[in-house]
Design an enzyme around this catalytic site. Structure first.
Site, PDB file in Angstrom:
ATOM      1  N   LEU A  63       7.102   3.072   7.815  1.00  0.00           N
ATOM      2  CA  LEU A  63       8.029   3.880   9.262  1.00  0.00           C
ATOM      3  C   LEU A  63       9.570   2.625   8.906  1.00  0.00           C
ATOM      4  CD1 LEU A  63       6.482   6.489  10.011  1.00  0.00           C
ATOM      5  CD2 LEU A  63       7.111   5.900  12.246  1.00  0.00           C
ATOM      6  N   HIS A 102      -8.648   1.674  24.646  1.00  0.00           N
ATOM      7  CA  HIS A 102      -7.761   2.586  25.361  1.00  0.00           C
ATOM      8  C   HIS A 102      -6.435   2.895  25.035  1.00  0.00           C
ATOM      9  CE1 HIS A 102      -8.044  -0.459  28.336  1.00  0.00           C
ATOM     10  NE2 HIS A 102      -7.371   0.010  28.696  1.00  0.00           N
ATOM     11  N   LYS A 103      -6.544   1.217  24.826  1.00  0.00           N
ATOM     12  CA  LYS A 103      -4.379   0.496  25.288  1.00  0.00           C
ATOM     13  C   LYS A 103      -3.782   1.302  23.491  1.00  0.00           C
ATOM     14  CE  LYS A 103      -4.964  -3.061  27.928  1.00  0.00           C
ATOM     15  NZ  LYS A 103      -4.194  -4.278  28.300  1.00  0.00           N
ATOM     16  N   SER A 149       0.950  -1.285  -0.444  1.00  0.00           N
ATOM     17  CA  SER A 149       0.206   0.118   0.111  1.00  0.00           C
ATOM     18  C   SER A 149       0.865   0.774  -0.083  1.00  0.00           C
ATOM     19  CB  SER A 149      -0.684   0.049   1.393  1.00  0.00           C
ATOM     20  OG  SER A 149      -0.385  -0.093   2.571  1.00  0.00           O
ATOM     21  N   HIS A 150       1.936   1.321   0.878  1.00  0.00           N
ATOM     22  CA  HIS A 150       2.273   2.570   0.590  1.00  0.00           C
ATOM     23  C   HIS A 150       4.136   1.637  -0.652  1.00  0.00           C
ATOM     24  CE1 HIS A 150       0.769   2.581   4.180  1.00  0.00           C
ATOM     25  NE2 HIS A 150       1.537   3.666   4.252  1.00  0.00           N
ATOM     26  N   ASP A 209      -7.030  -0.122   2.959  1.00  0.00           N
ATOM     27  CA  ASP A 209      -8.295  -1.400   4.299  1.00  0.00           C
ATOM     28  C   ASP A 209      -9.492  -1.092   4.016  1.00  0.00           C
ATOM     29  OD1 ASP A 209      -5.804  -3.261   3.867  1.00  0.00           O
ATOM     30  OD2 ASP A 209      -5.637  -2.905   6.313  1.00  0.00           O
ATOM     31  N   PRO A 212       7.706 -10.892  15.034  1.00  0.00           N
ATOM     32  CA  PRO A 212       6.498  -9.533  14.644  1.00  0.00           C
ATOM     33  C   PRO A 212       8.231  -8.958  13.099  1.00  0.00           C
ATOM     34  CG  PRO A 212       7.804  -8.942  17.367  1.00  0.00           C
ATOM     35  CD  PRO A 212       7.582  -9.836  16.804  1.00  0.00           C
ATOM     36  N   ALA A 224       0.699   0.833  12.413  1.00  0.00           N
ATOM     37  CA  ALA A 224      -0.484   1.825  12.844  1.00  0.00           C
ATOM     38  C   ALA A 224      -0.685   2.169  13.859  1.00  0.00           C
ATOM     39  CB  ALA A 224      -1.275   2.531  11.717  1.00  0.00           C
TER      40      ALA A 224
HETATM   41  P1  NDP Z   1       0.167  -4.060   9.494  1.00  0.00           P
HETATM   42  O1  NDP Z   1      -0.679  -4.189  10.721  1.00  0.00           O
HETATM   43  O2  NDP Z   1       0.071  -4.445   8.410  1.00  0.00           O
HETATM   44  O3  NDP Z   1       1.413  -4.242   9.699  1.00  0.00           O
HETATM   45  C1  NDP Z   1       1.991  -3.885  11.480  1.00  0.00           C
HETATM   46  C2  NDP Z   1       3.147  -4.858  11.742  1.00  0.00           C
HETATM   47  O4  NDP Z   1       2.878  -6.405  12.107  1.00  0.00           O
HETATM   48  C3  NDP Z   1       4.562  -5.162  10.902  1.00  0.00           C
HETATM   49  O5  NDP Z   1       5.782  -4.863  11.496  1.00  0.00           O
HETATM   50  C4  NDP Z   1       3.821  -6.415  10.236  1.00  0.00           C
HETATM   51  O6  NDP Z   1       5.403  -7.277   9.807  1.00  0.00           O
HETATM   52  C5  NDP Z   1       3.966  -7.466  11.431  1.00  0.00           C
HETATM   53  N1  NDP Z   1       2.783  -8.397  11.228  1.00  0.00           N
HETATM   54  C6  NDP Z   1       1.479  -8.742  10.986  1.00  0.00           C
HETATM   55  N2  NDP Z   1       1.248  -9.781  11.121  1.00  0.00           N
HETATM   56  C7  NDP Z   1       2.001 -10.856  12.020  1.00  0.00           C
HETATM   57  C8  NDP Z   1       1.864 -11.217  12.166  1.00  0.00           C
HETATM   58  N3  NDP Z   1       0.635 -12.430  12.493  1.00  0.00           N
HETATM   59  N4  NDP Z   1       3.136 -11.896  13.530  1.00  0.00           N
HETATM   60  C9  NDP Z   1       3.694 -11.142  13.733  1.00  0.00           C
HETATM   61  N5  NDP Z   1       3.858 -10.023  13.429  1.00  0.00           N
HETATM   62  C10 NDP Z   1       2.409  -9.306  12.193  1.00  0.00           C
HETATM   63  O7  NDP Z   1       0.218  -2.498   9.538  1.00  0.00           O
HETATM   64  P2  NDP Z   1       0.422  -1.671   9.770  1.00  0.00           P
HETATM   65  O8  NDP Z   1      -1.327  -1.408   8.480  1.00  0.00           O
HETATM   66  O9  NDP Z   1      -0.632  -1.481  11.257  1.00  0.00           O
HETATM   67  O10 NDP Z   1       0.674  -0.238   9.114  1.00  0.00           O
HETATM   68  C11 NDP Z   1       1.217  -0.055   7.608  1.00  0.00           C
HETATM   69  C12 NDP Z   1       2.196   0.552   7.127  1.00  0.00           C
HETATM   70  O11 NDP Z   1       1.531   1.945   7.027  1.00  0.00           O
HETATM   71  C13 NDP Z   1       3.305   0.874   8.526  1.00  0.00           C
HETATM   72  O12 NDP Z   1       4.460   0.246   7.634  1.00  0.00           O
HETATM   73  C14 NDP Z   1       3.323   1.666   8.695  1.00  0.00           C
HETATM   74  O13 NDP Z   1       4.037   2.734   8.945  1.00  0.00           O
HETATM   75  C15 NDP Z   1       2.647   2.957   7.566  1.00  0.00           C
HETATM   76  N6  NDP Z   1       1.703   4.302   8.040  1.00  0.00           N
HETATM   77  C16 NDP Z   1       2.191   5.582   8.160  1.00  0.00           C
HETATM   78  C17 NDP Z   1       2.071   6.736   8.297  1.00  0.00           C
HETATM   79  C18 NDP Z   1       3.155   7.971   7.683  1.00  0.00           C
HETATM   80  O14 NDP Z   1       2.122   8.720   7.989  1.00  0.00           O
HETATM   81  N7  NDP Z   1       3.671   7.541   7.426  1.00  0.00           N
HETATM   82  C19 NDP Z   1       0.614   6.923   8.697  1.00  0.00           C
HETATM   83  C20 NDP Z   1       0.340   5.269   8.976  1.00  0.00           C
HETATM   84  C21 NDP Z   1       0.333   3.621   8.262  1.00  0.00           C
HETATM   85  P3  NDP Z   1       5.192  -8.362   8.231  1.00  0.00           P
HETATM   86  O15 NDP Z   1       4.172  -8.555   7.748  1.00  0.00           O
HETATM   87  O16 NDP Z   1       6.743  -7.933   7.554  1.00  0.00           O
HETATM   88  O17 NDP Z   1       5.803  -9.276   9.978  1.00  0.00           O
END
Ligand code: NDP
Length: 337
Positions: free
Chosen positions: A126, A232-233, A49-50, A190, A307, A182
């Site tokens: 990030l 809240h967390k 997505s990014h 999503d 993770p 995030a």
């Molecule tokens: P996800 O929920 O997809 O993933 C969050 C983290 O959890 C990742 O490091 C992922 O790594 C890990 N993860 C996912 N599933 C599992 C699992 N089952 N077990 C262990 N680890 C897991 O990310 P978000 O949707 O929260 O965020 C998406 C992206 O958007 C991020 O890169 C974020 O920095 C970016 N973002 C940027 C913003 C900006 O302003 N610049 C604002 C908001 C979001 P992996 O799947 O590789 O293991």
């Protein structure tokens, strides 16, 4: 063009396409190399997505005049452990790359140091801010606040951005541990995808027009009011990021970014803070063994994974096979070259 047709691009082709779109939008070659690298790594490691789909947003921010395509950040060491940048209204990554060597040297010198940057834009993942520090043997933690979309627990209107954070640490014999997430329950992208595909979300991820938690993506898109992860967390974490991102750096609060579409650009000018720690200066000579032990406990534990390690699996697959890109997106990007 068939509705769901795709084309496979090598990572070199992704990089060249990104570079050319950014240069056409006005970026100088040094800046476009950096941002094209992040776009390529996003496609390579996920979440995609990014990656390429952010390029039209980047291009728009430059051509509209909202962001500075040839930013020349100023960086100053304002305290023994603090490096502060003014991003010259460009992308954060330009300032961070210029500051990285000094931040690493300061961290080795003092055990801990921070880089903070305002007057800049950050739309990417990030982990590209923390991973290079972990590759240099440091522990890293990064935050950025964004555009108000996340409602505090029990509230009725957004206060926080989707405020992401990333943590990284070295891991002996393997790639660093790097995770990146995030503060919202579900990413805005999503929710948009669920709306386009015509299905509900698996769990309430935002508020409807009555202020009630909802699984209906269209209702949530109408209010643009997302729920934090973990109730809240997660809201408390989003608060932390608002303070450590915007308040420490002097960047724009997420509530004050709410009018960004008025500039004709989809961009966000929050505040960024990156903290680096040298584990060798913290007194535990067994740091590497501790990290290895924590990872081993996770890896031998049912289906659990460390993770962020999903990115390594994606990386291997994209390096071997390239990445599949929708023909519709490719046509749009080729039109911007
Ligand atoms: P996800 O929920 O997809 O993933 C969050 C983290 O959890 C990742 O490091 C992922 O790594 C890990 N993860 C996912 N599933 C599992 C699992 N089952 N077990 C262990 N680890 C897991 O990310 P978000 O949707 O929260 O965020 C998406 C992206 O958007 C991020 O890169 C974020 O920095 C970016 N973002 C940027 C913003 C900006 O302003 N610049 C604002 C908001 C979001 P992996 O799947 O590789 O293991």
């Amino acid at each position: 063009m068939a509705e769901n047709s795709t084309e496979t691009l090598s990572l070199d082709e992704v990089r060249a396409l990104a570079n050319s779109v950014l240069v056409t939008a006005g970026m100088n070659p040094a800046g476009s190399d950096l941002i094209a690298d992040i776009v390529t790594k996003s496609e390579r490691d996920g979440p995609r997505s990014h990656g390429l789909r952010m390029l039209p947003v980047y291009a728009q921010s430059f051509t509209s005049g909202y962001a500075n395509p040839s930013a020349s950040p100023t960086i100053e060491r304002i305290a023994p452990g603090v490096l502060r940048a003014d991003g010259d209204n460009g992308y954060y990554q330009i300032a961070a790359a210029a500051a990285r060597a000094e931040l690493v040297a300061m961290t080795h010198e003092q055990g801990i140091a921070a880089f903070t940057c305002a007057n800049c834009h950050h739309l990417a993942g990030l982990r590209f801010d923390t991973e290079p520090l972990a590759e240099a043997g440091l522990v890293a933690f990064a935050v950025v606040n964004s555009l108000s979309m996340v409602v505090p627990q029990g509230g009725v209107r957004p206060v926080f951005g989707t405020n992401p954070m990333s943590f990284a640490c070295p891991r002996v014999g393997k790639q660093p541990v790097v995770w990146d997430q995030a503060s919202s329950m579900v990413a805005l992208m999503d929710i948009r995808m669920a709306a386009a595909e015509g299905h509900d979300l698996p769990r309430p991820a935002g508020l409807d027009t009555e202020g009630q938690p909802s699984v209906d993506p269209n209702a949530i898109l109408e209010t643009r009011s997302l729920l934090p992860f973990g109730e809240h967390k997660g809201a408390a974490i989003a608060f932390l990021i608002e303070v450590m991102g915007a308040a420490l750096s002097g960047g724009t609060l997420s509530v004050d970014n709410a009018d960004r579409e008025a500039h004709g650009a989809l961009n966000i000018k929050g505040g960024n803070t990156l903290i680096a720690i040298d584990p060798k200066r913290f007194g535990n000579t067994g740091f590497d063994d501790y990290v290895a032990r924590i990872c081993a406990e996770i890896e031998g534990n049912g289906d659990a994974r460390v993770p962020g390690d999903g990115r390594l699996r994606n990386r291997a697959a994209s390096e071997a096979n390239g990445v599949s890109v929708s023909a519709e997106l490719l046509a749009q990007l080729r039109g911007l070259q």
